[in-house]
Scaffold this motif. Structure first.
Motif, short mmCIF file in Angstrom:
data_model
loop_
_atom_site.label_atom_id
_atom_site.label_comp_id
_atom_site.label_asym_id
_atom_site.label_seq_id
_atom_site.Cartn_x
_atom_site.Cartn_y
_atom_site.Cartn_z
N VAL A 60 0.87 -1.17 0.00
CA VAL A 60 0.00 0.00 0.00
C VAL A 60 0.91 1.22 0.00
O VAL A 60 1.87 1.29 0.77
CB VAL A 60 -0.91 0.02 1.24
N THR A 61 0.62 2.18 -0.87
CA THR A 61 1.40 3.41 -0.95
C THR A 61 0.57 4.54 -0.36
O THR A 61 -0.59 4.73 -0.73
CB THR A 61 1.76 3.73 -2.41
N HIS A 62 1.18 5.29 0.56
CA HIS A 62 0.53 6.44 1.18
C HIS A 62 1.30 7.69 0.76
O HIS A 62 2.51 7.77 0.95
CB HIS A 62 0.53 6.30 2.70
N VAL A 63 0.61 8.63 0.13
CA VAL A 63 1.24 9.87 -0.32
C VAL A 63 0.72 11.00 0.54
O VAL A 63 -0.49 11.21 0.64
CB VAL A 63 0.93 10.13 -1.81
N HIS A 64 1.64 11.73 1.16
CA HIS A 64 1.29 12.85 2.02
C HIS A 64 1.61 14.14 1.27
O HIS A 64 2.75 14.38 0.88
CB HIS A 64 2.09 12.78 3.33
N LEU A 65 0.57 14.92 1.02
CA LEU A 65 0.74 16.20 0.33
C LEU A 65 0.49 17.32 1.32
O LEU A 65 -0.46 17.30 2.08
CB LEU A 65 -0.25 16.31 -0.83
N HIS A 66 1.36 18.28 1.31
CA HIS A 66 1.22 19.44 2.18
C HIS A 66 1.91 20.61 1.49
O HIS A 66 2.18 20.54 0.30
CB HIS A 66 1.81 19.16 3.57
N GLY A 67 2.22 21.68 2.20
CA GLY A 67 2.83 22.85 1.59
C GLY A 67 4.23 22.61 1.05
O GLY A 67 4.71 23.37 0.23
N GLY A 68 4.88 21.54 1.48
CA GLY A 68 6.25 21.26 1.03
C GLY A 68 6.26 20.17 -0.01
O GLY A 68 5.30 19.96 -0.73
N PRO A 69 7.37 19.43 -0.07
CA PRO A 69 7.48 18.36 -1.07
C PRO A 69 6.56 17.18 -0.76
O PRO A 69 6.16 16.97 0.38
CB PRO A 69 8.95 17.95 -0.98
N LYS A 70 6.27 16.40 -1.78
CA LYS A 70 5.44 15.20 -1.63
C LYS A 70 6.24 14.16 -0.86
O LYS A 70 7.41 13.92 -1.14
CB LYS A 70 5.06 14.68 -3.01
N ILE A 71 5.62 13.51 0.12
CA ILE A 71 6.26 12.46 0.91
C ILE A 71 5.52 11.15 0.65
O ILE A 71 4.30 11.08 0.81
CB ILE A 71 6.25 12.78 2.42
N VAL A 72 6.26 10.12 0.24
CA VAL A 72 5.67 8.83 -0.11
C VAL A 72 6.16 7.77 0.88
O VAL A 72 7.36 7.67 1.14
CB VAL A 72 6.04 8.42 -1.55
N HIS A 73 5.21 6.99 1.43
CA HIS A 73 5.54 5.87 2.30
C HIS A 73 4.95 4.60 1.69
O HIS A 73 3.86 4.62 1.13
CB HIS A 73 4.93 6.06 3.70
N HIS A 74 5.70 3.51 1.82
CA HIS A 74 5.24 2.22 1.32
C HIS A 74 5.05 1.28 2.51
O HIS A 74 5.91 1.20 3.39
CB HIS A 74 6.26 1.60 0.36
N TYR A 75 3.92 0.58 2.52
CA TYR A 75 3.60 -0.39 3.57
C TYR A 75 3.49 -1.77 2.92
O TYR A 75 2.78 -1.93 1.93
CB TYR A 75 2.27 -0.04 4.24
N ASP A 76 4.21 -2.74 3.46
CA ASP A 76 4.20 -4.10 2.92
C ASP A 76 3.32 -5.01 3.78
O ASP A 76 3.30 -4.90 5.01
CB ASP A 76 5.62 -4.66 2.86
N LEU A 77 2.63 -5.91 3.13
CA LEU A 77 1.69 -6.82 3.78
C LEU A 77 2.41 -7.88 4.60
O LEU A 77 3.37 -8.48 4.14
CB LEU A 77 0.82 -7.50 2.71
N HIS A 78 1.94 -8.08 5.82
CA HIS A 78 2.38 -9.16 6.70
C HIS A 78 1.12 -9.73 7.34
O HIS A 78 0.18 -8.99 7.62
CB HIS A 78 3.32 -8.64 7.79
N TYR A 79 1.11 -11.03 7.57
CA TYR A 79 -0.05 -11.64 8.21
C TYR A 79 0.14 -11.67 9.71
O TYR A 79 1.24 -11.93 10.20
CB TYR A 79 -0.28 -13.05 7.66
N ALA A 80 -0.93 -11.39 10.43
CA ALA A 80 -0.91 -11.39 11.89
C ALA A 80 -2.13 -12.16 12.36
O ALA A 80 -3.26 -11.84 12.00
CB ALA A 80 -0.94 -9.96 12.42
N VAL A 81 -1.91 -13.17 13.17
CA VAL A 81 -3.00 -14.02 13.64
C VAL A 81 -4.07 -13.21 14.37
O VAL A 81 -5.26 -13.37 14.14
CB VAL A 81 -2.45 -15.14 14.56
N GLU A 82 -3.65 -12.29 15.21
CA GLU A 82 -4.62 -11.55 16.01
C GLU A 82 -5.37 -10.47 15.24
O GLU A 82 -6.44 -10.04 15.66
CB GLU A 82 -3.98 -10.99 17.28
N TYR A 83 -4.86 -10.02 14.08
CA TYR A 83 -5.52 -8.95 13.34
C TYR A 83 -6.01 -9.37 11.96
O TYR A 83 -6.73 -8.64 11.32
CB TYR A 83 -4.58 -7.76 13.17
N GLY A 84 -5.56 -10.49 11.45
CA GLY A 84 -5.87 -10.85 10.07
C GLY A 84 -4.67 -10.53 9.22
O GLY A 84 -3.93 -11.40 8.80
N CYS A 85 -4.42 -9.26 8.98
CA CYS A 85 -3.19 -8.87 8.32
C CYS A 85 -2.82 -7.47 8.76
O CYS A 85 -3.65 -6.73 9.30
CB CYS A 85 -3.29 -8.98 6.80
#
Length: 65
Positions: free
Chosen positions: A32-57
């Protein structure tokens, strides 16, 4: 209505966010890619999938270093 499947985000600007869904996705997105836009430069974060028994993923912030 109770949701039995949870997707949790760990790290970065989405840390602690939990999305509830009625059932798991048949094929969850591997990244999942999260792009944060504000008054400055664009900031991009990437989240990778992991499975968790207590949450599903969970999506963990990718270590870009």
């Amino acid at each position: 209505m109770s949701h039995g499947y949870h997707v949790r985000f760990v790290g970065g600007p989405l840390d602690g966010r939990v999305e509830s869904r009625p059932q798991p996705q048949p094929e969850p997105m591997p990244t999942v890619t999260h792009v944060h836009l504000h008054g400055g430069p664009k900031i991009v974060h990437h989240y990778d999938l992991h499975y968790a028994v207590e949450y599903g993923c969970e999506y963990r912030l990718r270590d870009e270093g």
